[in-house]
Design a protein around this motif. Structure first.
Motif, short mmCIF file in Angstrom:
data_model
loop_
_atom_site.label_atom_id
_atom_site.label_comp_id
_atom_site.label_asym_id
_atom_site.label_seq_id
_atom_site.Cartn_x
_atom_site.Cartn_y
_atom_site.Cartn_z
N PHE A 103 45.59 37.68 21.42
CA PHE A 103 44.04 37.41 21.88
C PHE A 103 45.24 36.46 23.19
CE2 PHE A 103 41.53 32.78 22.32
CZ PHE A 103 40.17 34.21 22.60
N ASP A 104 45.66 34.76 22.46
CA ASP A 104 46.59 34.45 23.50
C ASP A 104 47.43 35.19 24.96
OD1 ASP A 104 45.94 32.36 22.58
OD2 ASP A 104 48.02 31.98 21.28
N ASN A 105 47.32 36.42 23.98
CA ASN A 105 48.18 37.84 25.30
C ASN A 105 47.15 37.75 26.11
OD1 ASN A 105 50.76 38.69 25.38
ND2 ASN A 105 50.50 38.54 23.22
N ILE A 106 46.47 38.24 25.81
CA ILE A 106 44.99 38.41 26.87
C ILE A 106 44.78 37.37 27.30
CG2 ILE A 106 42.25 39.19 26.82
CD1 ILE A 106 43.62 40.95 24.50
N ALA A 107 44.31 36.01 26.72
CA ALA A 107 44.01 35.07 27.19
C ALA A 107 44.54 34.33 28.34
CB ALA A 107 43.35 33.78 26.43
N TYR A 108 45.89 34.55 28.30
CA TYR A 108 47.25 33.77 28.80
C TYR A 108 46.70 33.78 30.60
CZ TYR A 108 51.61 31.93 30.47
OH TYR A 108 52.48 30.61 31.78
N GLY A 109 45.99 34.77 31.35
CA GLY A 109 46.11 34.54 32.63
C GLY A 109 44.94 33.69 33.20
N LEU A 110 43.98 34.07 32.05
CA LEU A 110 42.43 33.52 32.18
C LEU A 110 43.26 31.11 32.04
CD1 LEU A 110 40.52 35.59 30.17
CD2 LEU A 110 41.00 35.45 32.59
N ARG A 111 44.17 31.19 31.26
CA ARG A 111 43.70 30.40 31.08
C ARG A 111 44.76 29.28 32.33
NH1 ARG A 111 45.27 31.12 25.29
NH2 ARG A 111 44.02 30.20 24.12
N LEU A 112 45.75 30.06 33.16
CA LEU A 112 46.45 29.79 34.31
C LEU A 112 45.59 29.57 35.28
CD1 LEU A 112 49.44 32.39 34.60
CD2 LEU A 112 49.29 29.63 33.42
N ARG A 113 43.89 30.11 35.38
CA ARG A 113 43.26 30.50 36.48
C ARG A 113 42.50 28.85 36.34
NH1 ARG A 113 45.11 35.06 36.58
NH2 ARG A 113 45.15 36.45 37.78
N GLY A 114 42.53 28.53 35.16
CA GLY A 114 41.71 27.26 34.70
C GLY A 114 39.72 27.32 34.23
N ILE A 115 39.86 29.23 34.63
CA ILE A 115 38.63 29.09 33.23
C ILE A 115 38.42 28.62 31.63
CG2 ILE A 115 36.81 31.55 32.63
CD1 ILE A 115 38.46 31.15 35.56
N PRO A 116 37.00 28.09 31.98
CA PRO A 116 36.56 27.18 30.80
C PRO A 116 36.64 28.10 29.30
CG PRO A 116 34.83 27.32 32.52
CD PRO A 116 36.33 28.36 33.06
#
Length: 365
Positions: A103-116
């Motif tokens: 989950f975190d591997n896939i979500a990491y880039g989205l978090r960097l982009r500031g996605i809610p």
């Protein structure tokens, strides 16, 4: 998962390292919902082309656009950073963080982009579901099989909903049997999700199975481009004919020309074939035919060779045989029919399937 309808266009792209030219005027188009395979031997420029689209290499000339967005324009001095190109990237090594869950591997880039956070969770779970990974979200990469790690890498590329996905040898880390299964699964995924993908591979079977169009690169230039059927059944050059498929080759000289056909003559044999390119009587030439179109015959006849059976090899679903014709070696599938004298056999090379190409100028003398 809806994809933006954007066309990727590469126009007259050049790239070199010092005096070493890697890409020389490459142009291509990837239409929405299309898969284009970049195929070629090592050093042909296919990975450099993919990395140039990704922004990981800097060309010296040309233009790259996706829809109305200019990613690179040498004349205008535009070179958009990698992170702003919004392309999905699947690397050969998968490049998963070993200490992060799926989950975190896939979500990491989205978090960097500031996605809610709520949107991240929805996107990640959608990507996991699409790739059959819904029950593996909490696992670490080392707890996954090679095929599962590959799917995580693809899910990470798709989670941005990118207009184009770039894949660099996506199946190369899998063993042979799993590769066959994975390419069928990946093709199904591409069709089901309507992905636009640019895929680098050196494996012609993989390229044909996965793509709608193939760009065959040779020394930084496009040798031929078209559907897999075009490149396999209608090669325009000897290089394309040799690169695609498993082939028999015979070298000789053109002794006659008639109605688009050439009579190729070697030591003790003559065969008619379909002339390819500019051929004339007296030219050195090479005849090429796919293994599966070479036939075992029962007796002498038109466009047949008398050969000597060397050995046979059992392949499971068929038998491959090796024949000797002077210094040349020919292969054919099926059961050999030796003549009454012993190990001599006849092979038929149908005229329409035996392509005759002029030898390169340097070797034509």
């Amino acid at each position: 998962m809806n994809k933006p309808a954007s066309k990727l266009v590469v126009d007259d792209l050049h790239l070199q390292y010092g005096s070493n030219k890697i890409l020389e005027g490459v142009s291509m188009t990837l239409n929405p919902g299309e898969v284009v395979a970049l195929l070629g031997a090592s050093g042909s420029g296919k990975t450099t082309l993919l990395r140039s689209v990704a922004g990981l290499e800097q060309p010296s000339q040309g233009r790259i656009t996706i829809g109305d967005t200019v990613l690179y324009d040498g004349a205008a001095g535009v070179d958009m950073p990698v992170e702003k190109r919004n392309l999905g990237l699947v690397f050969q090594s998968y490049a998963l963080w070993p200490h992060r869950s799926v989950f975190d591997n896939i979500a990491y880039g989205l978090r960097l982009r500031g996605i809610p956070a709520s949107e991240i969770e929805n996107r990640v779970h959608q990507a996991l579901t699409n790739l059959g990974l819904g029950t593996l979200a909490a696992r670490l990469p080392h707890q996954l099989s090679g095929g599962q790690q590959q799917r995580v890498a693809i899910a990470r590329a798709l989670v941005y909903n990118p207009p184009v996905v770039l894949m660099d040898e996506p199946l190369s880390n899998l063993d042979a049997k799993l590769r066959e299964e994975a390419r069928a699964w990946l093709r199904e995924l591409i069709v089901r999700l309507g992905l636009s993908a640019l895929v680098v591979t050196h494996d012609q079977t993989e390229a044909m199975a996965m793509s709608d169009k193939i760009l065959l690169l040779n020394a930084g230039r496009i040798e031929q481009q078209g559907t897999p059927e075009d490149l396999y059944n209608r090669p325009q050059t000897q290089f394309t004919a040799e690169f695609m498929g498993s082939n028999n080759q015979l070298s000789g000289r053109v002794r006659d020309m008639a109605d688009g056909r050439a009579l190729l003559e070697g030591e003790g044999w003559r065969l008619w074939g379909a002339a390819r390119g500019a051929l004339k009587t007296g030219d050195a030439a090479t005849g090429i035919i796919r293994l599966e179109r070479t036939r075992i015959a029962t007796a002498a006849g038109e466009n047949r060779l008398r050969t000597e059976l060397v050995t046979g090899m059992f392949l499971g679903d068929r038998k491959e045989n090796l024949f000797k014709l002077g210094a040349a070696r020919l292969r054919c599938y099926g059961t050999p029919v030796p003549d009454a004298g012993g190990s001599d056999c006849y092979l038929e090379l149908p005229q329409d399937d035996f392509w005759v190409f002029a030898a390169p100028a340097a070797s034509a003398a």
